[in-house]
Design a protein around this motif. Structure first.
Motif, PDB file in Angstrom:
ATOM      1  N   ALA A   1       0.926  -1.289   0.032  1.00  0.00           N
ATOM      2  CA  ALA A   1      -0.010  -0.051   0.008  1.00  0.00           C
ATOM      3  C   ALA A   1       0.998   1.194  -0.007  1.00  0.00           C
ATOM      4  O   ALA A   1       1.853   1.274   0.682  1.00  0.00           O
ATOM      5  CB  ALA A   1      -1.017  -0.114   1.209  1.00  0.00           C
ATOM      6  N   THR A   2       0.618   2.250  -0.608  1.00  0.00           N
ATOM      7  CA  THR A   2       1.335   3.381  -0.758  1.00  0.00           C
ATOM      8  C   THR A   2       1.555   4.127   0.624  1.00  0.00           C
ATOM      9  O   THR A   2       2.669   4.736   0.883  1.00  0.00           O
ATOM     10  CB  THR A   2       0.654   4.277  -1.812  1.00  0.00           C
ATOM     11  N   ASP A   3       0.740   3.939   1.500  1.00  0.00           N
ATOM     12  CA  ASP A   3       1.164   4.538   2.832  1.00  0.00           C
ATOM     13  C   ASP A   3       2.082   3.861   3.495  1.00  0.00           C
ATOM     14  O   ASP A   3       2.864   4.390   4.452  1.00  0.00           O
ATOM     15  CB  ASP A   3      -0.242   4.015   3.663  1.00  0.00           C
ATOM     16  N   TYR A   4       2.479   2.646   3.279  1.00  0.00           N
ATOM     17  CA  TYR A   4       3.736   1.807   3.677  1.00  0.00           C
ATOM     18  C   TYR A   4       4.853   1.794   2.810  1.00  0.00           C
ATOM     19  O   TYR A   4       6.046   1.110   3.188  1.00  0.00           O
ATOM     20  CB  TYR A   4       3.321   0.558   4.145  1.00  0.00           C
ATOM     21  N   GLN A   5       4.815   2.293   1.678  1.00  0.00           N
ATOM     22  CA  GLN A   5       6.130   2.245   0.844  1.00  0.00           C
ATOM     23  C   GLN A   5       7.335   2.858   1.162  1.00  0.00           C
ATOM     24  O   GLN A   5       8.377   2.185   1.109  1.00  0.00           O
ATOM     25  CB  GLN A   5       5.532   2.706  -0.744  1.00  0.00           C
TER      26      GLN A   5
END
Length: 124
Positions: free
Chosen positions: A72-76
Protein backbone atom coordinates in the motif's frame (compact mmCIF):
# COMPACT_ATOMS: atom_id res chain seq x y z
CA UNK A 1 -19.74 -16.42 -13.90
CA UNK A 2 -19.56 -16.15 -10.11
CA UNK A 3 -19.08 -12.42 -9.70
CA UNK A 4 -18.61 -10.17 -12.73
CA UNK A 5 -17.67 -7.11 -10.68
CA UNK A 6 -13.97 -6.37 -10.44
CA UNK A 7 -12.66 -4.53 -7.41
CA UNK A 8 -9.63 -2.39 -8.23
CA UNK A 9 -7.03 -1.28 -5.72
CA UNK A 10 -5.49 2.06 -6.62
CA UNK A 11 -3.31 2.89 -3.62
CA UNK A 12 -0.59 0.36 -4.45
CA UNK A 13 3.13 0.68 -5.22
CA UNK A 14 5.57 -1.89 -6.59
CA UNK A 15 8.97 -2.01 -4.90
CA UNK A 16 11.58 -3.79 -6.99
CA UNK A 17 14.99 -4.71 -5.61
CA UNK A 18 17.80 -6.23 -7.68
CA UNK A 19 20.52 -7.91 -5.61
CA UNK A 20 23.13 -10.64 -5.93
CA UNK A 21 21.80 -14.19 -5.90
CA UNK A 22 21.12 -15.32 -2.35
CA UNK A 23 20.42 -11.82 -0.98
CA UNK A 24 16.75 -11.93 -1.95
CA UNK A 25 15.77 -13.80 1.24
CA UNK A 26 17.07 -10.97 3.43
CA UNK A 27 15.10 -8.45 1.36
CA UNK A 28 11.90 -10.47 1.73
CA UNK A 29 12.38 -10.90 5.48
CA UNK A 30 12.85 -7.16 5.93
CA UNK A 31 9.77 -6.34 3.82
CA UNK A 32 7.62 -8.82 5.73
CA UNK A 33 8.84 -7.42 9.04
CA UNK A 34 7.48 -4.04 7.90
CA UNK A 35 4.06 -5.46 7.01
CA UNK A 36 4.38 -6.53 3.39
CA UNK A 37 2.22 -9.61 2.79
CA UNK A 38 4.60 -11.34 0.42
CA UNK A 39 6.94 -11.01 -2.50
CA UNK A 40 7.79 -12.49 -5.85
CA UNK A 41 11.40 -13.50 -6.48
CA UNK A 42 12.86 -14.40 -9.83
CA UNK A 43 16.39 -14.95 -11.02
CA UNK A 44 18.02 -12.88 -13.71
CA UNK A 45 21.38 -12.33 -15.34
CA UNK A 46 22.88 -8.89 -15.29
CA UNK A 47 25.73 -7.20 -17.08
CA UNK A 48 27.39 -4.10 -15.70
CA UNK A 49 30.76 -2.37 -15.53
CA UNK A 50 32.04 -4.64 -12.74
CA UNK A 51 31.41 -7.78 -14.79
CA UNK A 52 33.85 -6.72 -17.53
CA UNK A 53 36.77 -8.15 -15.59
CA UNK A 54 36.92 -11.58 -17.23
CA UNK A 55 39.60 -12.99 -19.48
CA UNK A 56 40.38 -10.50 -22.29
CA UNK A 57 37.72 -8.09 -21.04
CA UNK A 58 34.86 -10.40 -22.01
CA UNK A 59 31.76 -9.80 -19.92
CA UNK A 60 31.06 -12.25 -17.12
CA UNK A 61 27.39 -12.92 -16.47
CA UNK A 62 26.31 -12.06 -12.95
CA UNK A 63 23.38 -13.88 -11.41
CA UNK A 64 20.82 -11.69 -9.65
CA UNK A 65 17.72 -12.04 -7.50
CA UNK A 66 14.92 -9.66 -8.48
CA UNK A 67 12.44 -9.17 -5.65
CA UNK A 68 9.05 -7.57 -6.41
CA UNK A 69 6.89 -6.43 -3.52
CA UNK A 70 3.41 -4.91 -3.78
CA UNK A 71 2.59 -2.61 -0.87
CA UNK A 72 0.00 0.00 0.00
CA UNK A 73 1.30 3.47 -0.80
CA UNK A 74 0.92 4.37 2.90
CA UNK A 75 3.69 1.85 3.71
CA UNK A 76 5.94 2.20 0.68
CA UNK A 77 8.50 4.46 2.37
CA UNK A 78 9.04 2.30 5.47
CA UNK A 79 9.18 -0.91 3.42
CA UNK A 80 11.55 0.69 0.90
CA UNK A 81 13.90 1.84 3.67
CA UNK A 82 13.87 -1.62 5.27
CA UNK A 83 14.62 -3.25 1.89
CA UNK A 84 17.43 -0.77 1.21
CA UNK A 85 19.08 -1.52 4.55
CA UNK A 86 18.58 -5.30 4.36
CA UNK A 87 20.15 -5.44 0.90
CA UNK A 88 23.10 -3.24 1.99
CA UNK A 89 22.45 -1.00 -1.01
CA UNK A 90 24.67 1.69 0.48
CA UNK A 91 27.67 -0.40 -0.63
CA UNK A 92 29.02 -0.09 -4.18
CA UNK A 93 27.83 -2.86 -6.50
CA UNK A 94 25.30 -4.25 -3.99
CA UNK A 95 22.33 -3.69 -6.29
CA UNK A 96 19.47 -1.25 -6.64
CA UNK A 97 15.90 -0.68 -5.59
CA UNK A 98 13.14 1.44 -7.04
CA UNK A 99 9.45 2.19 -6.55
CA UNK A 100 6.93 2.10 -9.39
CA UNK A 101 3.42 3.50 -8.89
CA UNK A 102 0.71 1.00 -9.81
CA UNK A 103 -2.27 2.58 -11.56
CA UNK A 104 -4.63 -0.19 -10.50
CA UNK A 105 -4.48 -3.76 -9.32
CA UNK A 106 -7.08 -6.50 -9.12
CA UNK A 107 -7.01 -9.66 -7.02
CA UNK A 108 -9.34 -11.71 -4.89
CA UNK A 109 -10.58 -9.78 -1.86
CA UNK A 110 -12.79 -11.61 0.67
CA UNK A 111 -16.34 -10.27 0.93
CA UNK A 112 -15.85 -9.50 4.65
CA UNK A 113 -12.92 -7.22 3.85
CA UNK A 114 -14.84 -5.49 1.07
CA UNK A 115 -17.79 -4.91 3.43
CA UNK A 116 -15.49 -3.45 6.08
CA UNK A 117 -13.81 -1.14 3.57
CA UNK A 118 -17.08 0.08 2.11
CA UNK A 119 -18.44 0.73 5.65
CA UNK A 120 -15.43 2.96 6.32
CA UNK A 121 -15.59 4.67 2.94
CA UNK A 122 -12.07 3.43 2.03
CA UNK A 123 -12.97 1.99 -1.37
CA UNK A 124 -11.12 3.50 -4.30
Amino acid sequence: MKDAKITYLTDVALITCVVATGRGDAVIAAARAMGAAGALVHHARGIGPRERLGLLGIAIEAEKDVVSILVATDYQDVVFEAVYRAADLHAPGAGMAYITPVERMATYIPREVLATLSDHGDMA
